[in-house]
Design a protein around this motif. Structure first.
Motif, mmCIF file in Angstrom:
data_model
loop_
_atom_site.group_PDB
_atom_site.id
_atom_site.type_symbol
_atom_site.label_atom_id
_atom_site.label_comp_id
_atom_site.label_asym_id
_atom_site.label_seq_id
_atom_site.Cartn_x
_atom_site.Cartn_y
_atom_site.Cartn_z
ATOM 1 N N GLU A 718 -28.188 13.256 -25.123
ATOM 2 C CA GLU A 718 -26.639 13.544 -24.818
ATOM 3 C C GLU A 718 -26.363 14.683 -25.672
ATOM 4 O OE1 GLU A 718 -24.922 10.012 -26.641
ATOM 5 O OE2 GLU A 718 -25.050 10.776 -28.571
ATOM 6 N N ASP A 750 -23.149 13.111 -21.233
ATOM 7 C CA ASP A 750 -24.297 12.552 -20.856
ATOM 8 C C ASP A 750 -24.565 11.432 -22.141
ATOM 9 O OD1 ASP A 750 -24.634 13.669 -18.466
ATOM 10 O OD2 ASP A 750 -25.916 15.399 -19.402
ATOM 11 N N ILE A 752 -25.439 8.309 -24.368
ATOM 12 C CA ILE A 752 -26.400 7.303 -24.294
ATOM 13 C C ILE A 752 -25.847 6.045 -24.951
ATOM 14 C CG2 ILE A 752 -28.675 6.633 -25.116
ATOM 15 C CD1 ILE A 752 -29.385 9.447 -25.679
ATOM 16 N N ASN A 793 -27.459 6.887 -19.637
ATOM 17 C CA ASN A 793 -26.813 8.019 -19.792
ATOM 18 C C ASN A 793 -25.664 8.140 -18.907
ATOM 19 O OD1 ASN A 793 -29.600 9.639 -20.253
ATOM 20 N ND2 ASN A 793 -28.224 10.390 -21.542
#
Length: 975
Positions: A718, A750, A752, A793
């Motif tokens: 991320e 993105d 996680i 993600n």
């Protein structure tokens, strides 16, 4: 530079504060390119701006140091990095039993951080740090600048800590992955002369929650060497939820009222005639309702439908709360040693090691039985079945029948016992290059964490499934498993309709299993660093720090064969399944950081410095990434500092996110299909459309898993960017006063995350084409079978706020010395978009709210202290403020109603203020000091969040004090 001996900052030049980003670029190149362009330009501009000072202006030389957040050695400790320092004296003055108790009171801490008050889902004795509420995975914890192997700060022996530096700024360019919310660096005692022994004792005014702490530290320094070592022992007793009024009953908020309503898995059994068959419908008509429970569980048990009555959740549900804990027990033993030896005049060897053994536990109510959720079948052909219909699920065919829930109270509570062994070592060489300013450091570290859990009170699934299957009364007068002519050997039929029958209890106890699981994590790391002066500019000397590092992390898990989960998270043990997995990854990194003095001693510029840093990281698991930072320090006048930092941040998937196996989760979630009348047949598959459907329990079965186990092999880091802008003012008109404010902002893409069951339900209900929909698994009758909670993600996160601080060391008076401090954090925004690719996604707004998935984000948190000392006497007053918050949301799309029966309800939670007092006296003639204190002076009990919103004790145990008024005393003897 001024100093003040305040509770949270023994040096007020260290301030919290970080500003976070406004936007997140998809590429990493723009900031790197800007740095490359800026370097030659700033050097040229600085050279032309002013003349070098005369040599005789340098009247003294000060020792240079490194401060958390930078690798550059410098004289100034008040820099662009907003750092809070907690001194050893401040740590001792709080009387806190563990380092976790101390750190988690900081105003910058928010969200869902683990601590020993977390029983359901906790019990390991660990305390984690969640700066900015970004979670423990986005807070980097260091010991002497080296990554902590086990993210539990309670495992660090408090007696070996000299001070704690807390950086409230993204620092990926300096430290690499995880340093998004900030960094917590525990600096160890490298020199100590003599022997010091300490013992403390504490308990609540109710006589429970007893703690005992004992420590012994010894050290000596020679001309060329020093050695410090010690041992400590720490024990805290459990506190039952039954001992507090707020937690002794399972409470739900229903139609605006607090209702005692626990689990539908009751000792007498709860049955629903809801599989749609004619037989079930006829039974419901005969009973006058579709859900019934047994009148009692005495004698031979039920023999007909007349032994049952219609189920009333308020009167008949099971109160599991008295069996839970609001403080889990822990017993911890530490040993540590630190030493150094000067090999030559310019080379020093050093080493440190510590070992911690922690025994801890959590306790929850006896194992519940959910025939459908646990995927077993109570056969219509069971000798003991008075209804003649199937209950549960046929795993072989995937067919679900009627609901049957019960609880095996005769087996006693479930208990999870943990033994955690943590070893961390580091050794290296450091020195200088001749007479130059350059210094170097080469070190290697090893960490190993082994955790063994023994889990008591579970059932052998296969044996249980046979025992509640078909059974018959044989010609010899004995009830046997199977059918006539096909008896199952070694099986004793179980009357699941009367779990208190002595024969049933004996049969159940015969198939009890206590599975053991062991996980091992190791980390090996190596670093080589160098820093020193490059060249002089008119405003000062350009400094450079460079280094390389290598790190390898490995994990393995093993468990009893019966507990090994299949791809649906099911195994041979009801309620306890795990996956046997091994995995590892490695990362190679290189960094560079420079400090460039641009201007100095010119009008409106006492000093102007620019810091530039970049770090390259290459993971064999997720590829490479480069992250950089720019920081500016401007002093218009000597006592006023304006600072700002822009940083690229990232977090690579950690080893558990990559390799964690399938595990069970009893998640709190409200089904948006309650009262369903149509409209989304994907999210509400098989749910009746007549409005009759109502979720039976606020807890649902879920299956968590790492990315690889979930079949998601594209997990990536991320990424984001943080901005920080701040001001520090030390007014000349008030000697000893220091004021600061820092605006911070962070954006991440993105992200996680292990997707929560509530998020899955909400997003799919809002959009039937959502990527979350395949994670919902319903039974034939529409009830939730389980919800997948994979690690992926997926989302975006935005948060911003302001840190503020004031520290004042008053002039000494005839009545003694006074110091005061105030530190606080205001959260302006904390938003999460679970799926930006979905235009119908529901953004979750957390600022000023509590949610089960993300934790608590009061708008304002603050910590104030007032300390006094005179001669051998000292005293302190500490005030912790937790601002207003709320549970639920008026936005119906978020499905976060505080009320389990009424949608879109938001309930306000008032502000809380805790007062603590401490006093001490130093008996210098006996080398003895005595300290006493009281925490939570007003005996404030936590606010009710209710069981339908929170999973532990009807409240948020990570934010509020749950024990009440607490008394403690400590004696310290120094030889």
């Amino acid at each position: 530079m001024r100093s003040a001996e305040v509770l949270l900052s023994s040096n007020p030049t260290h301030h919290r504060g970080a500003s976070r980003s406004f936007a997140i670029p998809r590429t990493r190149r723009p900031l790197v390119q800007a740095i490359a362009v800026a370097l030659p330009l700033v050097a040229a501009c600085a050279a032309q701006a002013q003349e070098a000072p005369a040599a005789d202006d340098a009247t003294r030389t000060l020792d240079s140091v490194t401060v958390t957040g930078s690798r550059i050695r410098r004289v100034d400790t008040e820099t662009a990095n907003p750092v809070t320092t907690i001194s050893r004296e401040a740590i001792e003055a709080t009387g806190k039993a563990t380092l976790g108790d101390l750190i988690q009171e900081l105003p910058a801490i928010a969200g869902n951080a683990t601590n020993p008050n977390v029983n359901n889902g906790g019990g390991t004795g660990a305390s984690a740090i969640s700066l900015r509420g970004l979670g423990e995975k986005r807070t980097l914890v260091l010991v002497n600048g080296v990554r902590l192997a086990y993210n539990d700060v309670n495992s660090i022996p408090a007696s070996m800590v000299e001070r704690v530096e807390v950086l409230g700024d993204g620092a990926s360019a300096v430290y690499g992955s995880d340093a998004i919310g900030g960094v917590v660096n525990f600096i160890l005692r490298d020199r100590f002369e003599g022997v010091q022994a300490s013992a403390d004792y504490g308990q609540t005014t109710r006589g429970d929650g007893v703690r005992r702490n004992y420590s012994l530290t010894a050290g000596h320094a020679w001309d060329r060497a020093s050695l410090v070592g010690g041992v400590s022992y720490h024990k805290i007793d459990e506190v039952s939820a039954a001992q507090r009024a707020f937690s002794r009953d399972a409470l739900n908020l229903v139609n605006g009222e607090a209702v005692k309503q626990g689990s539908s898995a009751t000792p007498y059994g709860t049955i629903s005639f809801n599989d749609g068959s004619a037989e079930a419908a006829a039974l419901a008509d005969a009973a006058g309702c579709s859900r019934v429970t047994l009148d009692s569980a005495t004698g031979a048990g039920p023999t007909s439908q007349g032994d049952y009555h219609c189920y009333d959740a308020t009167a008949d549900s099971y109160n599991y709360q008295p069996f839970n804990l609001i403080q889990t027990p822990q017993e911890r033993t530490n040993a540590f040693v630190l030493g150094s030896y000067r090999v030559t005049d310019s080379v020093e060897a050093y080493a440190s090691a510590y070992f911690t053994k922690t025994h801890s536990a959590s306790v929850i109510a006896p194992v519940p039985i959910f025939a459908i959720g646990d995927n077993f079948l109570v056969s219509a052909d069971s000798y003991y079945n008075p209804f003649g219909i199937n209950f549960g699920a046929d795993r072989a065919t995937g067919t679900t029948y009627n609901t049957f829930n019960t609880r095996l109270v005769s087996l006693g509570n479930r208990k999870y016992e943990y033994n955690t062994y943590n070893l961390q070592t580091n050794a290296g060489l450091r020195g200088g290059f001749g007479d130059s300013s350059w210094q170097w450091d080469v070190n290697a570290g090893y960490g190993r964490v082994r955790q063994k859990s023994v889990n008591n009170g579970f059932l052998n699934y296969a044996a249980f499934n046979q025992a509640v299957g078909p059974s018959f009364l044989d010609s010899d007068g004995v009830v046997k498993c199977g059918t006539a002519g096909n008896v199952i050997a070694g099986c004793t039929p179980i009357n699941i309709f009367n779990t208190n029958d002595p024969a049933t209890v004996e049969a159940l106890q015969a198939i009890v299993v206590n599975p053991v699981a062991t996980s091992t994590y190791t980390v090996k790391q190596f670093e080589a660093n160098a820093n020193g002066d490059l060249f002089d500019l008119p405003a000062g000397t350009v400094n450079l720090a460079v280094g390389v590092s290598y790190r390898k992390e490995s994990t393995s898990t093993r468990t009893d064969e019966l507990a090994v989960a299949d791809l649906e998270g099911l195994c041979g043990i009801i309620e306890f399944c795990t996956t046997v997995l091994t995995g590892s990854f490695s990362v190679k990194e290189a960094y560079a950081e420079t400090l460039i003095p641009l201007l100095g001693d010119v009008p409106f510029v006492h000093s102007l410095n620019l810091s530039i840093g970049t770090r390259f990281s290459d993971y064999d698991s997720v590829g490479s990434t480069t992250n950089s930072k720019l920081a500016v320090e401007w002093r218009p006048i000597e006592n006023l500092l304006l600072r700002g930092t822009v940083s690229e941040v990232f977090r690579a998937p950690n080893i558990s996110e990559l390799y964690a196996g399938i595990g069970g989760d009893a998640a709190s979630a409200i089904d948006p299909c309650n009262g369903y009348t149509g409209g989304n047949d994907v999210a509400c598959a098989n749910v009746p459309t007549d409005g009759s459907y109502q979720q039976a329990d606020p807890q649902v079965s879920a299956r968590t898993s790492g990315a690889l186990v979930a079949g998601y092999d594209g997990l990536k880091p991320e990424t984001g960017k943080s901005y920080d802008f701040g001001v520090v003012y030390d007014p000349l008109w008030a000697e000893g006063l220091s004021l600061s404010a820092d605006v911070w902002r962070i954006n991440l893409v993105d992200t996680i995350a292990t997707v929560s069951a509530q998020t899955v339900l909400n997003q799919c209900y809002a959009n039937s084409a959502s990527a979350f929909c395949p994670l919902i698994h319903r039974n034939d009758n529409g009830t939730i079978y389980y919800i997948g909670e994979p690690t992926v993600n997926l989302g975006q996160l935005w948060t911003k706020g302001v840190d503020f601080g004031a520290n004042y060391r008053l002039p000494e008076t005839a009545w003694g010395r006074f110091t005061a401090s105030l530190n606080g954090t205001y959260v302006a925004r904390y938003d999460i978009n679970p799926d930006p690719s979905d235009p119908g996604t529901v953004v979750i707004h957390n600022a000023g709210k509590y949610t089960y998935s993300y934790g608590n984000f009061p708008r304002i948190r603050a910590l104030a202290t007032l300390n006094w000392s005179q001669g051998p006497w000292s005293a302190g007053w500490r005030v912790r403020y937790v601002g207003h918050t709320s549970i639920g949301s008026t936005d119906a799309r978020q499905n976060l109603s505080a009320d389990s029966a009424v949608p879109a309800v938001e309930r306000a939670i008032g502000a809380y203020t805790y007062h603590s007092l401490q006093g001490g006296y130093d008996f210098s003639d006996w080398h003895t000091r005595v300290d006493v204190g009281v925490d939570n002076l007003g005996d404030k009990q936590p606010p009710l969040y209710y069981n339908n919103n929170a999973n532990n004790g009807n409240t948020d145990v990570t934010t509020y004090d749950v024990l009440g008024r607490y008394l403690w005393a400590r004696v310290t003897v120094t030889f």
